[in-house]
Scaffold this active site. Structure first.
Site, PDB file in Angstrom:
ATOM      1  CD  GLU A 105     -40.031 -30.860 -21.592  1.00 33.60           C
ATOM      2  OE1 GLU A 105     -39.408 -31.649 -20.870  1.00 33.60           O
ATOM      3  OE2 GLU A 105     -41.187 -31.077 -21.996  1.00 33.60           O
ATOM      4  CG  ASP A 106     -36.771 -33.805 -22.690  1.00 35.33           C
ATOM      5  OD1 ASP A 106     -37.777 -33.092 -22.857  1.00 35.33           O
ATOM      6  OD2 ASP A 106     -36.802 -35.045 -22.861  1.00 35.33           O
ATOM      7  CG  ASP A 109     -40.960 -32.178 -30.885  1.00 34.14           C
ATOM      8  OD1 ASP A 109     -40.304 -31.807 -31.859  1.00 34.14           O
ATOM      9  OD2 ASP A 109     -41.658 -33.212 -30.902  1.00 34.14           O
ATOM     10  CG  PHE A 158     -36.282 -39.261 -32.269  1.00 38.02           C
ATOM     11  CD1 PHE A 158     -37.513 -38.780 -31.845  1.00 38.02           C
ATOM     12  CD2 PHE A 158     -35.607 -40.168 -31.460  1.00 38.02           C
ATOM     13  CE1 PHE A 158     -38.068 -39.191 -30.637  1.00 38.02           C
ATOM     14  CE2 PHE A 158     -36.156 -40.593 -30.253  1.00 38.02           C
ATOM     15  CZ  PHE A 158     -37.378 -40.103 -29.842  1.00 38.02           C
ATOM     16  NE  ARG A 171     -36.281 -41.875 -19.709  1.00 39.65           N
ATOM     17  CZ  ARG A 171     -37.134 -41.081 -20.344  1.00 39.65           C
ATOM     18  NH1 ARG A 171     -36.753 -39.901 -20.772  1.00 39.65           N
ATOM     19  NH2 ARG A 171     -38.375 -41.463 -20.568  1.00 39.65           N
TER      20      ARG A 171
HETATM   21  P1  IMP Z   1     -43.829 -31.450 -27.220  1.00 35.68           P
HETATM   22  O1  IMP Z   1     -43.083 -30.133 -27.247  1.00 35.68           O
HETATM   23  O2  IMP Z   1     -45.111 -31.402 -26.478  1.00 35.68           O
HETATM   24  O3  IMP Z   1     -43.992 -32.019 -28.592  1.00 35.68           O
HETATM   25  O4  IMP Z   1     -43.069 -32.543 -26.413  1.00 35.68           O
HETATM   26  C1  IMP Z   1     -41.795 -32.524 -26.067  1.00 35.68           C
HETATM   27  C2  IMP Z   1     -41.479 -33.893 -25.531  1.00 35.68           C
HETATM   28  O5  IMP Z   1     -41.435 -34.864 -26.583  1.00 35.68           O
HETATM   29  C3  IMP Z   1     -40.112 -33.862 -24.940  1.00 35.68           C
HETATM   30  O6  IMP Z   1     -40.164 -33.532 -23.581  1.00 35.68           O
HETATM   31  C4  IMP Z   1     -39.624 -35.265 -25.166  1.00 35.68           C
HETATM   32  O7  IMP Z   1     -40.038 -36.094 -24.120  1.00 35.68           O
HETATM   33  C5  IMP Z   1     -40.325 -35.710 -26.436  1.00 35.68           C
HETATM   34  N1  IMP Z   1     -39.429 -35.567 -27.605  1.00 35.68           N
HETATM   35  C6  IMP Z   1     -39.562 -34.715 -28.632  1.00 35.68           C
HETATM   36  N2  IMP Z   1     -38.570 -34.851 -29.513  1.00 35.68           N
HETATM   37  C7  IMP Z   1     -37.780 -35.821 -29.022  1.00 35.68           C
HETATM   38  C8  IMP Z   1     -36.538 -36.409 -29.476  1.00 35.68           C
HETATM   39  O8  IMP Z   1     -35.958 -36.066 -30.517  1.00 35.68           O
HETATM   40  N3  IMP Z   1     -36.017 -37.375 -28.672  1.00 35.68           N
HETATM   41  C9  IMP Z   1     -36.585 -37.782 -27.504  1.00 35.68           C
HETATM   42  N4  IMP Z   1     -37.729 -37.260 -27.058  1.00 35.68           N
HETATM   43  C10 IMP Z   1     -38.323 -36.279 -27.800  1.00 35.68           C
END
Ligand code: IMP
Length: 186
Positions: A105-106, A109, A158, A171
């Site tokens: 995963e990137d 969050d 962010f 990206r």
């Molecule tokens: P979560 O953990 O379900 O909230 O989601 C994570 C996803 O939210 C990541 O895979 C990203 O696509 C997006 N995301 C969360 N924070 C950021 C950020 O700082 N920049 C870009 N995308 C983010």
């Protein structure tokens, strides 16, 4: 019609992690994974689209047998809530039953995406399931979930670049940069 966001040029966004810092961390994680899975083979499951670039680099830093696959998810509605409303929009192409899987995963969050995916992938009965994330924002967590391999822990800010977007842009930016205005919902 919603008004398009005003984009800040990437060159005006402060660098959080340089291309070289990222490369060093990804190499280190690759070595860790290679040691943990010595003599085994693994399936890397990337979460589109944000993880595509991290997965491409990580896969090339791993020297155990590996294949990769991708899934895509989206959240219901605009705002993510603690209801965990995430849906799968692209499933696995290849069965993972009995395989050692690492979800790539990137950003970890709120944790909603990965806890949904973990539950879903476990239903396919992999031999094991671990999580590798390029970035981790622990302060933002709404559900308890941790990654097994983390590139960098960062505060609640962010970011863009290295696969990560704001409204689908940035990206392709080589380093990870701080976006000056935090988009709504983050
Ligand atoms: P979560 O953990 O379900 O909230 O989601 C994570 C996803 O939210 C990541 O895979 C990203 O696509 C997006 N995301 C969360 N924070 C950021 C950020 O700082 N920049 C870009 N995308 C983010």
């Amino acid at each position: 019609m919603p008004t398009p966001p005003d984009f800040v040029p990437a060159s005006q966004c402060e660098i959080l992690f340089s291309e070289q810092q990222i490369a060093e961390r990804v190499t280190a994680i690759g070595e860790e994974i290679s040691a943990d899975y010595k003599d085994q083979s693994i399936v890397l499951v990337g979460v589109l689209k944000g993880a595509a670039i991290f997965l491409a680099d990580l896969a090339r830093s791993i020297d155990v047998d590996n294949t990769f696959d991708f899934v895509a998810v989206s959240s219901y509605g605009k705002e993510k809530t603690s209801s965990g409303a995430v849906k799968l929009i692209k499933d696995l192409d290849v069965p993972i039953e009995g395989k050692h899987v690492i979800v790539v995963e990137d950003i970890l969050d709120t944790g909603l995406t990965l806890s949904y995916l973990r539950k879903l992938l476990l239903q396919h009965k992999p031999a094991s399931l671990k999580i590798a994330t390029c970035l981790d924002k622990p302060e933002r967590r709404l559900v308890p979930i941790e990654a097994d391999y983390v590139g960098f822990k960062i505060p609640n800010h962010f970011v863009i670049g290295y696969g990560m977007d704001y409204a689908e842009k940035y990206r392709n930016v080589r380093d990870i940069r701080l976006y000056p205005e935090i988009p709504t919902g983050h």
